[in-house]
Scaffold this motif. Structure first.
Motif, PDB file in Angstrom:
ATOM      1  N   GLY A   1       0.799  -1.224   0.000  1.00  0.00           N
ATOM      2  CA  GLY A   1       0.000   0.000   0.000  1.00  0.00           C
ATOM      3  C   GLY A   1       0.831   1.273   0.000  1.00  0.00           C
ATOM      4  N   ARG A   2       2.113   1.151  -0.338  1.00  0.00           N
ATOM      5  CA  ARG A   2       2.996   2.320  -0.390  1.00  0.00           C
ATOM      6  C   ARG A   2       3.152   2.787  -1.822  1.00  0.00           C
ATOM      7  N   GLY A   3       3.735   3.937  -1.998  1.00  0.00           N
ATOM      8  CA  GLY A   3       4.028   4.463  -3.312  1.00  0.00           C
ATOM      9  C   GLY A   3       4.837   5.740  -3.192  1.00  0.00           C
ATOM     10  N   THR A   4       5.309   6.229  -4.346  1.00  0.00           N
ATOM     11  CA  THR A   4       6.100   7.454  -4.372  1.00  0.00           C
ATOM     12  C   THR A   4       5.405   8.489  -5.241  1.00  0.00           C
ATOM     13  N   LEU A   5       5.108   9.622  -4.660  1.00  0.00           N
ATOM     14  CA  LEU A   5       4.547  10.765  -5.359  1.00  0.00           C
ATOM     15  C   LEU A   5       5.696  11.715  -5.644  1.00  0.00           C
ATOM     16  N   THR A   6       5.893  12.063  -6.918  1.00  0.00           N
ATOM     17  CA  THR A   6       6.932  13.017  -7.303  1.00  0.00           C
ATOM     18  C   THR A   6       6.250  14.254  -7.851  1.00  0.00           C
ATOM     19  N   ILE A   7       6.610  15.390  -7.284  1.00  0.00           N
ATOM     20  CA  ILE A   7       6.028  16.672  -7.671  1.00  0.00           C
ATOM     21  C   ILE A   7       7.115  17.491  -8.346  1.00  0.00           C
ATOM     22  N   HIS A   8       6.862  17.884  -9.580  1.00  0.00           N
ATOM     23  CA  HIS A   8       7.784  18.734 -10.325  1.00  0.00           C
ATOM     24  C   HIS A   8       7.191  20.137 -10.337  1.00  0.00           C
ATOM     25  N   ALA A   9       7.981  21.107  -9.895  1.00  0.00           N
ATOM     26  CA  ALA A   9       7.508  22.491  -9.841  1.00  0.00           C
ATOM     27  C   ALA A   9       8.555  23.403 -10.473  1.00  0.00           C
ATOM     28  N   ALA A  10       8.085  24.499 -11.053  1.00  0.00           N
ATOM     29  CA  ALA A  10       8.989  25.467 -11.671  1.00  0.00           C
ATOM     30  C   ALA A  10       9.941  26.035 -10.620  1.00  0.00           C
ATOM     31  N   ASP A  11      11.203  26.146 -10.988  1.00  0.00           N
ATOM     32  CA  ASP A  11      12.237  26.722 -10.118  1.00  0.00           C
ATOM     33  C   ASP A  11      12.387  26.009  -8.783  1.00  0.00           C
ATOM     34  N   HIS A  12      12.152  24.700  -8.768  1.00  0.00           N
ATOM     35  CA  HIS A  12      12.274  23.919  -7.532  1.00  0.00           C
ATOM     36  C   HIS A  12      12.699  22.500  -7.899  1.00  0.00           C
ATOM     37  N   PRO A  13      13.611  21.906  -7.131  1.00  0.00           N
ATOM     38  CA  PRO A  13      13.973  20.511  -7.430  1.00  0.00           C
ATOM     39  C   PRO A  13      12.780  19.577  -7.208  1.00  0.00           C
ATOM     40  N   PRO A  14      12.757  18.419  -7.871  1.00  0.00           N
ATOM     41  CA  PRO A  14      11.634  17.483  -7.687  1.00  0.00           C
ATOM     42  C   PRO A  14      11.449  17.106  -6.221  1.00  0.00           C
ATOM     43  N   ILE A  15      10.205  17.016  -5.802  1.00  0.00           N
ATOM     44  CA  ILE A  15       9.845  16.652  -4.433  1.00  0.00           C
ATOM     45  C   ILE A  15       9.312  15.233  -4.476  1.00  0.00           C
ATOM     46  N   CYS A  16       9.943  14.314  -3.745  1.00  0.00           N
ATOM     47  CA  CYS A  16       9.511  12.915  -3.705  1.00  0.00           C
ATOM     48  C   CYS A  16       9.008  12.580  -2.307  1.00  0.00           C
ATOM     49  N   ILE A  17       7.809  12.015  -2.252  1.00  0.00           N
ATOM     50  CA  ILE A  17       7.218  11.585  -0.983  1.00  0.00           C
ATOM     51  C   ILE A  17       6.898  10.112  -1.123  1.00  0.00           C
ATOM     52  N   THR A  18       7.559   9.281  -0.316  1.00  0.00           N
ATOM     53  CA  THR A  18       7.330   7.839  -0.344  1.00  0.00           C
ATOM     54  C   THR A  18       6.770   7.405   1.001  1.00  0.00           C
ATOM     55  N   THR A  19       5.525   6.946   0.989  1.00  0.00           N
ATOM     56  CA  THR A  19       4.892   6.463   2.206  1.00  0.00           C
ATOM     57  C   THR A  19       3.592   5.754   1.849  1.00  0.00           C
ATOM     58  N   PHE A  20       2.854   5.348   2.849  1.00  0.00           N
ATOM     59  CA  PHE A  20       1.578   4.667   2.650  1.00  0.00           C
ATOM     60  C   PHE A  20       0.507   5.652   2.178  1.00  0.00           C
ATOM     61  N   GLY A  21      -0.379   5.205   1.306  1.00  0.00           N
ATOM     62  CA  GLY A  21      -1.527   6.006   0.892  1.00  0.00           C
ATOM     63  C   GLY A  21      -1.245   7.088  -0.130  1.00  0.00           C
ATOM     64  N   MET A  22      -0.121   7.037  -0.813  1.00  0.00           N
ATOM     65  CA  MET A  22       0.212   8.087  -1.766  1.00  0.00           C
ATOM     66  C   MET A  22      -0.631   8.045  -3.032  1.00  0.00           C
ATOM     67  N   ARG A  23      -1.225   6.900  -3.349  1.00  0.00           N
ATOM     68  CA  ARG A  23      -2.070   6.818  -4.551  1.00  0.00           C
ATOM     69  C   ARG A  23      -3.262   7.772  -4.431  1.00  0.00           C
ATOM     70  N   GLY A  24      -3.925   7.763  -3.288  1.00  0.00           N
ATOM     71  CA  GLY A  24      -5.050   8.664  -3.060  1.00  0.00           C
ATOM     72  C   GLY A  24      -4.621  10.120  -3.035  1.00  0.00           C
ATOM     73  N   THR A  25      -3.472  10.389  -2.440  1.00  0.00           N
ATOM     74  CA  THR A  25      -2.945  11.753  -2.390  1.00  0.00           C
ATOM     75  C   THR A  25      -2.639  12.241  -3.795  1.00  0.00           C
ATOM     76  N   TYR A  26      -2.032  11.374  -4.604  1.00  0.00           N
ATOM     77  CA  TYR A  26      -1.734  11.720  -5.999  1.00  0.00           C
ATOM     78  C   TYR A  26      -3.014  12.086  -6.754  1.00  0.00           C
TER      79      TYR A  26
END
Length: 117
Positions: A75-100
């Motif tokens: 039930g884990r996963g990694t959400l990667t957020i790409h934003a202008a003028d910011h390095p990629p943000i990676c969040i790896t934990t439980f429930g990331m599919r719903g958050t994504y």
């Protein structure tokens, strides 16, 4: 922990803490506290929360979700957020599919709003 609180037209999508180094994170003071809302992504890193970062949802350029077979089973996963003028943000934990899914809906709705001058 997932919550949906309203405050000034800002809805909390996900709030929690991750430990990038696993069990060693506690010894190395290496936890990350997250709060993702419909307007921004706030996260605190470093020893005793020494660094704070904020990314406006309107600055997001792309979102990715990935999980291995083992992560899928647990039930884990990694959400990667790409934003202008910011390095990629990676969040790896439980429930990331719903958050994504929720963050993607918010992001797409902010992209569709066109400013009229």
């Amino acid at each position: 922990m997932t919550t949906n609180r309203q405050h000034n037209d800002e809805t909390t999508i996900w709030e929690g803490t991750t430990w990038p180094l696993g069990c060693l994170s506690l010894l190395c003071c290496n936890s990350v506290r997250w709060k993702i809302t419909s307007k921004r992504i706030d996260y605190t890193t470093g020893c005793c929360g020494s660094s704070e970062h904020t990314v406006d949802v309107r600055r997001i350029t792309d979102l990715d979700f990935h999980r291995s077979c083992l992560q899928m089973c647990s039930g884990r996963g990694t959400l990667t957020i790409h934003a202008a003028d910011h390095p990629p943000i990676c969040i790896t934990t439980f429930g990331m599919r719903g958050t994504y899914t929720k963050l993607k809906e918010v992001w797409l709705s902010t992209k569709s709003v066109v400013a009229v001058v």
